[in-house]
Write a protein that holds these residues in place. Structure first.
Motif, PDB file in Angstrom:
ATOM      1  N   PRO A  61      29.569  59.350  49.304  1.00 33.81           N
ATOM      2  CA  PRO A  61      28.369  60.081  49.722  1.00 33.81           C
ATOM      3  C   PRO A  61      28.711  61.527  50.056  1.00 33.81           C
ATOM      4  O   PRO A  61      29.868  61.820  50.396  1.00 33.81           O
ATOM      5  CB  PRO A  61      27.901  59.319  50.965  1.00 33.81           C
ATOM      6  CG  PRO A  61      29.067  58.535  51.430  1.00 33.81           C
ATOM      7  CD  PRO A  61      29.972  58.321  50.254  1.00 33.81           C
ATOM      8  N   PRO A  62      27.732  62.420  49.958  1.00 32.58           N
ATOM      9  CA  PRO A  62      27.998  63.816  50.323  1.00 32.58           C
ATOM     10  C   PRO A  62      28.534  63.898  51.744  1.00 32.58           C
ATOM     11  O   PRO A  62      28.066  63.198  52.640  1.00 32.58           O
ATOM     12  CB  PRO A  62      26.614  64.477  50.234  1.00 32.58           C
ATOM     13  CG  PRO A  62      25.799  63.579  49.383  1.00 32.58           C
ATOM     14  CD  PRO A  62      26.349  62.192  49.580  1.00 32.58           C
ATOM     15  N   GLY A  63      29.544  64.703  51.946  1.00 32.17           N
ATOM     16  CA  GLY A  63      30.120  64.851  53.271  1.00 32.17           C
ATOM     17  C   GLY A  63      31.150  63.798  53.638  1.00 32.17           C
ATOM     18  O   GLY A  63      31.672  63.786  54.732  1.00 32.17           O
ATOM     19  N   GLY A  64      31.441  62.866  52.711  1.00 28.05           N
ATOM     20  CA  GLY A  64      32.452  61.841  52.966  1.00 28.05           C
ATOM     21  C   GLY A  64      31.848  60.551  53.474  1.00 28.05           C
ATOM     22  O   GLY A  64      30.642  60.402  53.566  1.00 28.05           O
ATOM     23  N   GLY A  65      32.698  59.615  53.775  1.00 24.72           N
ATOM     24  CA  GLY A  65      32.243  58.320  54.273  1.00 24.72           C
ATOM     25  C   GLY A  65      32.692  57.186  53.375  1.00 24.72           C
ATOM     26  O   GLY A  65      33.560  57.344  52.519  1.00 24.72           O
ATOM     27  N   THR A  66      32.080  56.033  53.582  1.00 26.18           N
ATOM     28  CA  THR A  66      32.435  54.826  52.854  1.00 26.18           C
ATOM     29  C   THR A  66      32.156  54.997  51.364  1.00 26.18           C
ATOM     30  O   THR A  66      31.079  55.437  50.973  1.00 26.18           O
ATOM     31  CB  THR A  66      31.644  53.626  53.400  1.00 26.18           C
ATOM     32  OG1 THR A  66      31.959  53.486  54.789  1.00 26.18           O
ATOM     33  CG2 THR A  66      31.990  52.346  52.671  1.00 26.18           C
ATOM     34  N   MET A  67      33.130  54.629  50.547  1.00 30.11           N
ATOM     35  CA  MET A  67      32.999  54.805  49.108  1.00 30.11           C
ATOM     36  C   MET A  67      32.360  53.584  48.447  1.00 30.11           C
ATOM     37  O   MET A  67      32.364  52.484  49.004  1.00 30.11           O
ATOM     38  CB  MET A  67      34.365  55.075  48.483  1.00 30.11           C
ATOM     39  CG  MET A  67      34.953  56.416  48.886  1.00 30.11           C
ATOM     40  SD  MET A  67      36.408  56.900  47.921  1.00 30.11           S
ATOM     41  CE  MET A  67      37.556  55.625  48.338  1.00 30.11           C
ATOM     42  N   LEU A  68      31.844  53.801  47.251  1.00 27.01           N
ATOM     43  CA  LEU A  68      31.302  52.757  46.405  1.00 27.01           C
ATOM     44  C   LEU A  68      32.181  52.689  45.158  1.00 27.01           C
ATOM     45  O   LEU A  68      32.365  53.698  44.479  1.00 27.01           O
ATOM     46  CB  LEU A  68      29.852  53.064  46.015  1.00 27.01           C
ATOM     47  CG  LEU A  68      29.181  52.103  45.052  1.00 27.01           C
ATOM     48  CD1 LEU A  68      29.094  50.700  45.651  1.00 27.01           C
ATOM     49  CD2 LEU A  68      27.794  52.614  44.688  1.00 27.01           C
TER      50      LEU A  68
END
Length: 147
Positions: A61-68
């Motif tokens: 997601p934009p800005g980082g975080g958990t990936m898919l």
């Protein structure tokens, strides 16, 4: 003591990696890595399928975080799922994203051929939410904070 340190990623096996990647990029995820092909002892050991080969794309997601992680099996062929499964079927039923303009996003996806599973609901003047059936029957929950 807890073993989990953080939520890293969600993996989804798909048949058409390009189409599903384009769908999620259209929602605003960014390609972090791939497509790349994996095979060999590591993959065979982890997935428990000897002589397997897969192609994956990682999205963030934009800005980082958990990936898919989207993966397509090259070898062996994928096994069909239930593309019209409803929310009460056992297993992973949806992946959820917060969006800024729920109605606009739903309208855009409808124009691309992706319809609502039910309708757009509101929860206690706080959230507006809808389930959209994306490519290959994936249910994507879209939520907009309204209060």
């Amino acid at each position: 003591m807890a073993a989990i340190r953080r939520f890293d990623h969600i993996g989804i096996t798909v048949a058409d990696l390009k189409k599903v990647t384009e769908f999620f990029v259209g929602l605003g995820l960014e390609v972090e890595g791939g497509p790349m092909e994996l095979e060999g002892e590591f993959l065979d050991t982890v997935c428990g399928i000897p002589n397997s080969r897969t192609e994956i794309v990682m999205l963030r997601p934009p800005g980082g975080g958990t990936m898919l992680e989207l993966g397509r099996f090259i070898r062996p062929a994928h096994q069909p799922g239930t593309p019209d499964a409803m929310a009460n079927e056992l297993g992973l039923r949806n992946i959820s994203f917060e969006v800024e303009d729920l109605r606009g996003t739903v309208d855009r996806l409808a124009a691309e051929g992706y319809g609502l599973v039910g309708g757009i609901g509101e929860y206690e003047n706080t959230w507006r939410m809808a389930y959209v059936r994306g490519p290959e029957g994936l249910i994507v929950s879209l939520a907009e904070r309204i209060g």
